[in-house]
Scaffold this active site. Sequence first.
Site, mmCIF file in Angstrom:
data_model
loop_
_atom_site.group_PDB
_atom_site.id
_atom_site.type_symbol
_atom_site.label_atom_id
_atom_site.label_comp_id
_atom_site.label_asym_id
_atom_site.label_seq_id
_atom_site.Cartn_x
_atom_site.Cartn_y
_atom_site.Cartn_z
ATOM 1 N N ASP A 162 -14.245 -25.360 -61.151
ATOM 2 C CA ASP A 162 -13.639 -24.530 -60.108
ATOM 3 C C ASP A 162 -13.796 -23.047 -60.425
ATOM 4 O OD1 ASP A 162 -12.874 -26.902 -59.032
ATOM 5 O OD2 ASP A 162 -10.748 -26.719 -59.508
ATOM 6 N N LYS A 179 0.847 -18.924 -57.521
ATOM 7 C CA LYS A 179 -0.585 -19.212 -57.486
ATOM 8 C C LYS A 179 -1.163 -19.166 -56.074
ATOM 9 C CE LYS A 179 -4.110 -22.621 -58.669
ATOM 10 N NZ LYS A 179 -4.424 -23.924 -59.303
ATOM 11 N N ASP A 198 -15.173 -23.619 -53.329
ATOM 12 C CA ASP A 198 -15.390 -23.011 -54.644
ATOM 13 C C ASP A 198 -15.116 -24.005 -55.768
ATOM 14 O OD1 ASP A 198 -12.686 -23.156 -54.269
ATOM 15 O OD2 ASP A 198 -12.222 -21.196 -55.094
#
Length: 905
Positions: free
Chosen positions: A593, A682, A847
């Site tokens: 990632d 996050k 991603d």
Amino acid sequence: LYLNGDNTTCTFSLSLEGEDESDDSHEGTSPPKRAVKDRTVYGPLLCLLPPRKIAVLLAHASLSLGLSEGEVGSKVVSLALYVAQVLETEVNVSRALRVRANERKLKSNSWNDMDSDDSDHPNHGVAGVTVTQGATPFDELEIDNQSEGIPIESWVYTATHLQRFLDEVSGSDNKKSLKGQGRVRPAIVQKRCKEILLAEGFVSDGLSKSQENRKSMDDYAEWDPVKKVKLGAALIRLLLDHTTFSKPLKGGQAPPEPAFRYLRKRTGEKKFHGYISIHPDLMNIAVNEEFSSTSALIPLAMNNTRVQPMVVPPNEWTDVNNGGYETIKVPFMRTRYCKTQKDSLHRADLSKVIEGLNVLGRIPWKINQTVLDAALKCWDGGIVLGDIPSKVDYEVPPLPESLEYRDYTTLGDIEKKMHLKIFLKYKDALTKHKRFKQKNMDLHSLRCSAVLKLNQAKKFRDFEEIFFPYNVDFRGRAYPVPPHLSIVGSDLCRALLMFAHPKALGVNGLYWLKVHLANLAGADKMSFDGRAQFADDNMDSIRAAVNEPFGENKWWTKFDDPFQGLATCHEIVQAIDSGDPANYMSSLPVHMDGSCNGLQHYAALGRDRGGGKAVNLCVADKPQDVYIGVMHEVVRRVAQDADQMIPFDENKSDLTAGEKDLLKTIKSARLVNGLIDRGVVKRTVMTSVYGVTFIGAKNQIKEKIDEKLEEKGYDIDENEPEIHQACGYLASLSLEVMGQQFKGARQTMNWLTECASMIAGQGQPVSFISPIGVPVVQPYRQRRPFTVVTLLQNITLTNDSDKMPLHRQRQVSAFPPNYVHSLDSSHMILTAIEMQKRGLHFSAVHDSYWTHPCDIEEMNTVLRESFIELYNRPLLEELKTMWEMRYPSISFPDIPPQGDLDLTS
């Protein structure tokens, strides 16, 4: 009735506005003018399929959507559009089968043989409507498909049932005319049938034989939304009038009752929504059947998903009109109905993105049987884990009794305060009731989602290979087309899929499997060696997950992605127990990632060294964690606010605005102090570069804070106002810290925003070409509602087509994240193409990049090289030059000064 041009008979009762539902039959009486007019709109569409097929599709679609919506029922507009979409899909399948059959006939050069032997085939033409000379007779089409082992029913081709209908009403083939349809008007029937058959390519109107036989799927336009709504509403009217349900009893069956009912719910002072609900007893039977893993009936309804995985490789995209499924037509780009963008696709060089989509679509997958069995055990056993929700609803607090109206102007101060308390208590009880009802509705949606995933996985579990056709959204981001089971899905979906072709782990494959497991367990900010050691230290728990996944050791169930963790545990144990891990054949994809990918792109655009270091664009001894940095600063500021003393009496009645704000800040800080960790901030950090709003950030944070407060024993519902306020405080603080820590990204974002504002200010949509050649036109327009009168009720649709004025605010605010999305999609496509050239399997979820464990090092190299290749181009300069050519009247500001970040170091 449509074919007959009937203006005097009506075979079913009609309710124009849905306001006065009447049981009186209108059969044999003159129908309302609206019914006749509507019939001319939806009639041609209704004639494209056989009646029995329409009936089956209508029943399945209505039951399926009704089950997914729960006891509330489906909105009329949603069901009408859904039913019409199901019919359009079926029509397109029939068209595609006919087109393919014609193509096969043309390739085999058998036309001359058929032309010379016309007498051997029955003439399906009636009353002047004849099959085109040289076109494939319908019987031959059917035989041609059957010879390939494809079972085709006799009415599969669109025109066949119309031909037979004409035979019936004209009395040919020794059949009597249809009864109950009023007087047959042969001239009108012939005219309208010929119009439909002409549109479908079955009869000629001056076209040459080659033109006629080469009619392709591109020659058919999508159905207009207004026509869809009218068609759907007419079919719903038939559904309400003619479907019944008899409850099974011990001694037989109860008298039949309507299987579906129409009801209206007030949504405003003068606004109502129409709903179609399923009979409660039928609903209970269907729900019990639907949520059973051995269901024999409902999976047929739940599996009527329009697009599913394929068992053969998808057709490669050759241009924007050709590619994907064999018979179902899917768009190359999800343009959101933006005609400008559709037109631009035909003028663009899409070779790169087409090559990338074909690479992704060629990857063969298979179902992970171990994970599927574990998920089914969770579902059947009522084990709540990951994407498997609870089967038990929340207990809904009772609905409070409505308050009597009181004229407050006649009450004294004491009575007003007393009644205010009563009203607030009533409002709180009503809010709780609605909240728990919503929770149960959300649970129902989660159950439906889980059933769809599990049923599709069961359907494809025995196939050695399955494939996923890809297309792109309007920004160029690649997505698998199937919506329920694909790698873009949730933890369960990703865990259910593995590469169909295994590869030996090699020297380092087991190492990367251990790193992968550590990432899934949340230990993803150590060095790679540290993560591999983490797996070794937990080997007993790994083996327990394999041997007794639902035993006493529930280590793997605490992962954020438990099913992917379970799949990885199995792969590690099997590799070790094989005795030769290097030669163990592994099919499990390992993911790498990006580190807050959006910030990586902003740092690369602005050559921001500080930002690049924070998101691992620079060499470091161990991975940097941008979320931890933001978290530490947020924790510091919250603790500072929580330690403040309240310098005034908080209970006094005349607090100033400043005192109220300070009081809210201190109370909010005290409530969340000690609860903030990496997970709380996050999502807000990750989405800040994609234009997350304050409300979005607040909702993201609230999900995590609610979980932590519940663990501490707080009553979330009782303290809802305080929690809501505290999460807003925390969202503001997080966004403020982000802006201060990533000034380079903020400068680039501000420049992009300013330029977008100048373009939108001239009434132009913001548009650009991505680095791999995808033309992007932002589709955001103001929405204008308009009313469609149907046989059931008035339905309001919204028009946001290219003819509507721009939505300037959305054009501006959405551009920076859309531009970054186009960059990460370009990077992913470039990587996919290079991996294919090296003979390596590759897939990605934006991603998150996937390959075999043995190929991780090479994939990481390709990822870096593709990223450097992308940013060796002066992308901001190219963007500005492109805009200056497209919008010559605008003087764009200078590009922000670049930093000294060297991506090659």
